[in-house]
Design a protein around this motif. Structure first.
Motif, PDB file in Angstrom:
ATOM      1  N   SER A  78     -43.819 -33.500  -2.830  1.00 43.58           N
ATOM      2  CA  SER A  78     -44.775 -34.667  -2.559  1.00 43.58           C
ATOM      3  C   SER A  78     -44.387 -35.835  -3.116  1.00 43.58           C
ATOM      4  O   SER A  78     -44.720 -36.913  -2.703  1.00 43.58           O
ATOM      5  CB  SER A  78     -46.132 -34.447  -2.826  1.00 43.58           C
ATOM      6  OG  SER A  78     -46.386 -34.006  -4.248  1.00 43.58           O
ATOM      7  N   ILE A  79     -43.674 -35.809  -4.424  1.00 47.11           N
ATOM      8  CA  ILE A  79     -43.450 -37.176  -5.241  1.00 47.11           C
ATOM      9  C   ILE A  79     -42.168 -37.837  -4.639  1.00 47.11           C
ATOM     10  O   ILE A  79     -41.602 -38.741  -5.123  1.00 47.11           O
ATOM     11  CB  ILE A  79     -43.532 -36.933  -6.597  1.00 47.11           C
ATOM     12  CG1 ILE A  79     -42.277 -36.127  -7.213  1.00 47.11           C
ATOM     13  CG2 ILE A  79     -44.813 -36.320  -7.014  1.00 47.11           C
ATOM     14  CD1 ILE A  79     -42.062 -35.784  -8.554  1.00 47.11           C
ATOM     15  N   TYR A  80     -41.429 -36.794  -3.624  1.00 43.68           N
ATOM     16  CA  TYR A  80     -40.134 -37.546  -3.342  1.00 43.68           C
ATOM     17  C   TYR A  80     -39.964 -37.887  -1.945  1.00 43.68           C
ATOM     18  O   TYR A  80     -40.816 -37.660  -0.863  1.00 43.68           O
ATOM     19  CB  TYR A  80     -39.188 -36.493  -3.424  1.00 43.68           C
ATOM     20  CG  TYR A  80     -39.050 -35.988  -4.795  1.00 43.68           C
ATOM     21  CD1 TYR A  80     -39.472 -34.802  -5.484  1.00 43.68           C
ATOM     22  CD2 TYR A  80     -37.952 -36.600  -5.708  1.00 43.68           C
ATOM     23  CE1 TYR A  80     -39.744 -34.371  -6.722  1.00 43.68           C
ATOM     24  CE2 TYR A  80     -37.923 -36.338  -7.011  1.00 43.68           C
ATOM     25  CZ  TYR A  80     -38.816 -34.968  -7.624  1.00 43.68           C
ATOM     26  OH  TYR A  80     -38.409 -34.614  -9.134  1.00 43.68           O
ATOM     27  N   ASP A  81     -39.121 -38.913  -1.473  1.00 43.94           N
ATOM     28  CA  ASP A  81     -38.826 -39.176  -0.350  1.00 43.94           C
ATOM     29  C   ASP A  81     -37.731 -38.008   0.031  1.00 43.94           C
ATOM     30  O   ASP A  81     -36.844 -37.599  -0.629  1.00 43.94           O
ATOM     31  CB  ASP A  81     -38.087 -40.591  -0.078  1.00 43.94           C
ATOM     32  CG  ASP A  81     -39.107 -41.659  -0.346  1.00 43.94           C
ATOM     33  OD1 ASP A  81     -38.807 -42.719  -0.922  1.00 43.94           O
ATOM     34  OD2 ASP A  81     -40.357 -41.516   0.016  1.00 43.94           O
ATOM     35  N   MET A  82     -37.520 -37.594   1.118  1.00 43.52           N
ATOM     36  CA  MET A  82     -36.737 -36.424   1.657  1.00 43.52           C
ATOM     37  C   MET A  82     -35.912 -36.704   2.679  1.00 43.52           C
ATOM     38  O   MET A  82     -36.150 -37.659   3.476  1.00 43.52           O
ATOM     39  CB  MET A  82     -37.495 -35.222   1.778  1.00 43.52           C
ATOM     40  CG  MET A  82     -38.567 -34.902   0.831  1.00 43.52           C
ATOM     41  SD  MET A  82     -37.909 -34.187  -0.490  1.00 43.52           S
ATOM     42  CE  MET A  82     -36.975 -32.597   0.063  1.00 43.52           C
ATOM     43  N   GLY A  83     -34.959 -36.079   2.712  1.00 43.52           N
ATOM     44  CA  GLY A  83     -33.759 -36.443   3.972  1.00 43.52           C
ATOM     45  C   GLY A  83     -32.798 -35.338   4.125  1.00 43.52           C
ATOM     46  O   GLY A  83     -32.729 -34.331   3.467  1.00 43.52           O
ATOM     47  N   TRP A  84     -32.390 -35.200   5.287  1.00 43.20           N
ATOM     48  CA  TRP A  84     -31.437 -34.253   5.504  1.00 43.20           C
ATOM     49  C   TRP A  84     -30.163 -35.042   5.852  1.00 43.20           C
ATOM     50  O   TRP A  84     -30.177 -36.072   6.689  1.00 43.20           O
ATOM     51  CB  TRP A  84     -31.783 -33.545   6.861  1.00 43.20           C
ATOM     52  CG  TRP A  84     -32.817 -32.395   6.709  1.00 43.20           C
ATOM     53  CD1 TRP A  84     -33.942 -32.571   6.825  1.00 43.20           C
ATOM     54  CD2 TRP A  84     -32.321 -31.255   6.301  1.00 43.20           C
ATOM     55  NE1 TRP A  84     -34.576 -31.140   6.604  1.00 43.20           N
ATOM     56  CE2 TRP A  84     -33.949 -30.440   6.191  1.00 43.20           C
ATOM     57  CE3 TRP A  84     -31.337 -30.420   5.683  1.00 43.20           C
ATOM     58  CZ2 TRP A  84     -33.740 -29.105   5.721  1.00 43.20           C
ATOM     59  CZ3 TRP A  84     -31.368 -29.261   5.471  1.00 43.20           C
ATOM     60  CH2 TRP A  84     -32.396 -28.537   5.270  1.00 43.20           C
ATOM     61  N   TYR A  85     -28.933 -34.700   5.255  1.00 41.54           N
ATOM     62  CA  TYR A  85     -27.668 -35.158   5.618  1.00 41.54           C
ATOM     63  C   TYR A  85     -26.754 -34.318   6.035  1.00 41.54           C
ATOM     64  O   TYR A  85     -26.975 -33.163   6.032  1.00 41.54           O
ATOM     65  CB  TYR A  85     -27.180 -35.863   4.298  1.00 41.54           C
ATOM     66  CG  TYR A  85     -27.759 -37.104   3.696  1.00 41.54           C
ATOM     67  CD1 TYR A  85     -29.038 -36.731   3.006  1.00 41.54           C
ATOM     68  CD2 TYR A  85     -27.018 -38.199   3.648  1.00 41.54           C
ATOM     69  CE1 TYR A  85     -29.830 -38.023   2.579  1.00 41.54           C
ATOM     70  CE2 TYR A  85     -27.842 -39.265   3.380  1.00 41.54           C
ATOM     71  CZ  TYR A  85     -29.083 -39.244   2.452  1.00 41.54           C
ATOM     72  OH  TYR A  85     -29.945 -40.212   2.169  1.00 41.54           O
ATOM     73  N   ARG A  86     -25.637 -34.622   6.674  1.00 39.31           N
ATOM     74  CA  ARG A  86     -24.765 -33.706   7.209  1.00 39.31           C
ATOM     75  C   ARG A  86     -23.267 -34.442   6.766  1.00 39.31           C
ATOM     76  O   ARG A  86     -23.017 -35.432   6.719  1.00 39.31           O
ATOM     77  CB  ARG A  86     -24.737 -33.372   8.661  1.00 39.31           C
ATOM     78  CG  ARG A  86     -24.625 -34.012   9.667  1.00 39.31           C
ATOM     79  CD  ARG A  86     -25.139 -33.959  10.995  1.00 39.31           C
ATOM     80  NE  ARG A  86     -24.428 -35.196  12.079  1.00 39.31           N
ATOM     81  CZ  ARG A  86     -25.166 -35.172  13.235  1.00 39.31           C
ATOM     82  NH1 ARG A  86     -25.874 -33.981  13.811  1.00 39.31           N
ATOM     83  NH2 ARG A  86     -24.715 -36.003  14.042  1.00 39.31           N
ATOM     84  N   GLN A  87     -22.358 -33.413   6.821  1.00 43.60           N
ATOM     85  CA  GLN A  87     -20.897 -33.902   6.620  1.00 43.60           C
ATOM     86  C   GLN A  87     -20.080 -32.962   7.371  1.00 43.60           C
ATOM     87  O   GLN A  87     -19.917 -31.559   6.970  1.00 43.60           O
ATOM     88  CB  GLN A  87     -20.518 -33.866   5.099  1.00 43.60           C
ATOM     89  CG  GLN A  87     -19.071 -34.011   4.875  1.00 43.60           C
ATOM     90  CD  GLN A  87     -18.789 -34.444   3.211  1.00 43.60           C
ATOM     91  OE1 GLN A  87     -19.695 -33.924   2.569  1.00 43.60           O
ATOM     92  NE2 GLN A  87     -17.916 -35.292   3.170  1.00 43.60           N
ATOM     93  N   ALA A  88     -19.366 -33.330   8.466  1.00 38.71           N
ATOM     94  CA  ALA A  88     -18.381 -32.522   9.182  1.00 38.71           C
ATOM     95  C   ALA A  88     -17.029 -32.716   8.487  1.00 38.71           C
ATOM     96  O   ALA A  88     -16.857 -33.692   7.775  1.00 38.71           O
ATOM     97  CB  ALA A  88     -18.444 -33.473  10.499  1.00 38.71           C
TER      98      ALA A  88
END
Length: 114
Positions: free
Chosen positions: A29-39
């Motif tokens: 809850s204390i973090y900004d979160m994200g999904w990344y990808r690498q092809a």
């Protein structure tokens, strides 16, 4: 602190997958979160992000198809991926960004192919 990404696999074009990112050793809850990808042969790119306040943003290529969410009670973030395309094939990484720390999960392979 560990981020454990899971849920990747093989999907057919037009299919769906749901990725999960479970955290241990910290409180998401204390973090900004994200999904990344690498092809293969490409740079890592942001797919979707969700802030601590639950605001979201998406890469243009996934808008309307992917949905990012978080369940702070379960210390887990999700990425629902619908209408998958072959160009979505990549290793997907989850990320947690705090004021002083930045954490990455180990990556989960998503392959979209018929």
């Amino acid at each position: 602190v560990q981020l454990q990404a899971s849920g990747g696999g093989l999907a057919q074009p037009g299919g769906s997958l749901r990725l999960s990112c479970a955290a241990s050793g910290t409180i998401l809850s204390i973090y900004d979160m994200g999904w990344y990808r690498q092809a293969p042969g490409k740079q890592r790119e942001l797919v979707a992000a969700i802030a601590r306040g639950y605001s979201t943003n998406y890469a243009d290529s996934v808008k309307g198809r992917f949905t990012i969410s978080r369940d702070n009670a379960k210390n887990t973030m999700y990425l629902q991926m619908n209408s998958l395309k072959p160009e979505d094939t990549a290793v997907y990484y989850c990320n947690a960004e705090g004021t002083f720390n930045n954490y990455w999960g180990q990556g989960t392979q998503v392959t979209v192919s018929s």
